[in-house]
Design an enzyme around this catalytic site. Structure first.
Site, PDB file in Angstrom:
ATOM      1  CD  GLU A  69      -1.239  -2.301   2.157  1.00 23.24           C
ATOM      2  OE1 GLU A  69      -0.042  -2.567   1.976  1.00 23.24           O
ATOM      3  OE2 GLU A  69      -1.973  -2.949   2.900  1.00 23.24           O
ATOM      4  CB  THR A 213      17.895 -38.142  -3.711  1.00 19.34           C
ATOM      5  OG1 THR A 213      16.607 -38.671  -3.419  1.00 19.34           O
ATOM      6  CG2 THR A 213      17.784 -37.167  -4.843  1.00 19.34           C
ATOM      7  CG  LEU A 221      19.848 -30.780  -4.018  1.00 15.84           C
ATOM      8  CD1 LEU A 221      19.796 -31.161  -2.545  1.00 15.84           C
ATOM      9  CD2 LEU A 221      18.584 -31.264  -4.712  1.00 15.84           C
TER      10      LEU A 221
HETATM   11  C1  AOF Z   1       0.334  -4.895   4.670  1.00 12.89           C
HETATM   12  N1  AOF Z   1       0.898  -4.742   3.449  1.00 12.89           N
HETATM   13  O1  AOF Z   1       2.422  -5.271   1.931  1.00 12.89           O
HETATM   14  C2  AOF Z   1       2.383  -6.539   3.899  1.00 12.89           C
HETATM   15  C3  AOF Z   1       1.746  -6.724   5.151  1.00 12.89           C
HETATM   16  O2  AOF Z   1       7.520  -6.298   9.966  1.00 12.89           O
HETATM   17  P1  AOF Z   1       6.619  -5.457   9.136  1.00 12.89           P
HETATM   18  O3  AOF Z   1       6.379  -4.103   9.678  1.00 12.89           O
HETATM   19  O4  AOF Z   1       7.044  -5.427   7.677  1.00 12.89           O
HETATM   20  O5  AOF Z   1       5.175  -6.150   9.160  1.00 12.89           O
HETATM   21  C4  AOF Z   1       5.037  -7.445   8.679  1.00 12.89           C
HETATM   22  C5  AOF Z   1       3.603  -7.857   8.853  1.00 12.89           C
HETATM   23  O6  AOF Z   1       2.743  -6.985   8.131  1.00 12.89           O
HETATM   24  C6  AOF Z   1       3.339  -9.240   8.310  1.00 12.89           C
HETATM   25  O7  AOF Z   1       3.540 -10.226   9.292  1.00 12.89           O
HETATM   26  C7  AOF Z   1       1.879  -9.149   7.890  1.00 12.89           C
HETATM   27  O8  AOF Z   1       1.031  -9.274   9.011  1.00 12.89           O
HETATM   28  C8  AOF Z   1       1.803  -7.718   7.397  1.00 12.89           C
HETATM   29  N2  AOF Z   1       2.157  -7.688   5.976  1.00 12.89           N
HETATM   30  N3  AOF Z   1       0.711  -5.899   5.466  1.00 12.89           N
HETATM   31  O9  AOF Z   1      -0.538  -4.105   5.052  1.00 12.89           O
HETATM   32  C9  AOF Z   1       1.911  -5.501   3.030  1.00 12.89           C
HETATM   33  N4  AOF Z   1       3.427  -7.299   3.512  1.00 12.89           N
HETATM   34 ZN    ZN Z   2       1.251  -2.638   6.115  1.00 13.62          ZN
END
Ligand code: AOF
Ligand code: ZN
Length: 375
Positions: A69, A213, A221
């Site tokens: 966002e 494997t 890998l």
């Molecule tokens: C959003 N938009 O693009 C994402 C979200 O450690 P931070 O501050 O980056 O927060 C990570 C958390 O934010 C993640 O665990 C999930 O709950 C949320 N991710 N939220 O509004 C985003 N990537």
């Molecule tokens: Zn966010």
């Protein structure tokens, strides 16, 4: 707590749902650009739209970088009255590393937010939606929800269980063999399928194989070409069968290698692996310690590439979440030729592990199938 049903926007028109779906699918495509980079965060995409016109977009590119966002909002703050934001995941409400996205959408003046699915992170989990609604923003939840959920399955699983999401992959002939009766397995699937597997590897935290494997194929890998993530390569060898002259042990400079073995395996053999720079972990239960390693290192996704022994045990203990299967248009025959999964102890059809088909695609001469393992 937000309710999960699709909420019709004010002035709902029969076309609105279709319009919402198409913008959301665009946001999904954006989110996928974060494949291999976003983890341990989820992949998220966002699009801003006003009067049916695209305004801007963004996706999350990994821990510490802006949320989707925020990328889309950059430079447009305050100028977005009448704008709809399409976001694959509920905008966050916690301070986190980058500040709450839900608040940023409100501050920017966005009028409506269309959300794919709730954020399973307990720090958010409905609070982002509450924040938007309390600020007078119209919210529609559950647009293309299955597709948006599919984007975050490994993340959601880790949030719910604390465990890594485990993929299993194998290629087999049309009659279900992974090698001929003499053990020849190169190659069962075609180049397109193998390229697909290399892309899959490039999004993994770790790739796991058993000693059979390595003895049969001596694989590297690693993803070729390199992907967005360099997976740690893990060998499970309980008895000390694999020589430290194999490609895995010889290539630690190209990426970390871990050997998980039994405390009873020969000492000098373990020393041979250590001397190559391989991390040697000793444990009675290899799969269990694999999960512990993943948890302690914050890994989200692991790929088990076989062989049958490990896959049999992994299915037996319910470790596998997702299966990638390649079926080659070949008959190998031979009742004694090996199949992909060893014995998970299933004696009756009633106890079969059930899969849910998610994708089927023609992949060169092969068919690629993607399944979720039913819990
Ligand atoms: C959003 N938009 O693009 C994402 C979200 O450690 P931070 O501050 O980056 O927060 C990570 C958390 O934010 C993640 O665990 C999930 O709950 C949320 N991710 N939220 O509004 C985003 N990537
Ligand atoms: Zn966010």
């Amino acid at each position: 707590m937000a309710d999960l049903n699709y909420q019709k926007p004010n002035g709902f028109s029969p076309d609105q749902q279709g319009v919402d779906s198409s913008w959301m699918l665009h946001a999904v495509a954006l989110a996928k650009k974060g494949w291999g980079r976003a983890a341990p965060n989820p992949m998220v995409g966002a699009v801003l739209v006003r009067n049916s016109q695209w305004i801007s977009e963004g996706y999350h590119n990994g821990v510490g970088s802006s949320h989707a966002e925020k990328v889309a909002l950059k430079g447009l703050e305050g100028a977005l009255r009448g704008t709809t934001a399409y976001v694959t995941l509920e905008p966050c409400s916690h301070k986190g590393r980058t500040g709450p996205c839900a608040q940023a959408l409100v501050d920017a003046g966005v009028s409506r937010v269309v959300i794919g699915t709730l954020d399973p992170n307990p720090l958010v989990a409905g609070k982002g939606i509450d924040l938007l609604k309390n600020a007078g923003v119209e919210v529609s939840l559950g647009v293309e929800e299955e597709t948006c959920l599919d984007l975050i399955r490994p993340f959601a699983w880790r949030m719910k269980t604390g465990r890594p999401w485990v993929h299993a992959k194998w290629a087999m002939s049309a009659d279900g063999k992974i090698a001929s009766i003499s053990g020849d397995s190169r190659w069962i699937s075609g180049v397109e399928s193998r390229a697909w597997v290399h892309r899959l590897r490039g999004g993994m935290d770790a790739i796991v194989v058993g000693s059979g494997t390595v003895l049969a194929d001596d694989p590297m890998l690693n993803p070729r070409p390199w992907g967005n993530r360099t997976p740690v390569r893990i060998l499970l060898d309980r008895k000390g069968r694999t020589p430290s002259s194999c490609n895995l042990a010889q290539s630690v400079l190209e990426g970390q290698v871990i050997l998980i073995t039994n405390p009873k395996a020969p000492k000098h053999w373990k020393q041979g692996w250590r001397s190559k720079g391989v991390e040697v972990v000793e444990a009675e239960d290899g799969l269990n310690v694999l999960v512990e390693i993943a948890q302690s290192r914050g890994w989200t996704e692991i790929l088990i590439e076989g062989g049958g022994g490990i896959l049999g045990s992994a299915f037996a203990v319910g470790l596998v979440n997702e299966v990638h299967l390649f079926v080659a248009p070949k008959i190998l025959g031979g009742l004694a030729a090996p199949g992909p999964v060893g014995d998970p102890g299933i004696t009756k059809m009633l106890y079969a592990r059930m899969l849910r088909l998610m994708e089927g695609q023609i992949c060169g001469p092969d068919i690629r199938l993607r399944y979720l393992v039913e819990p």
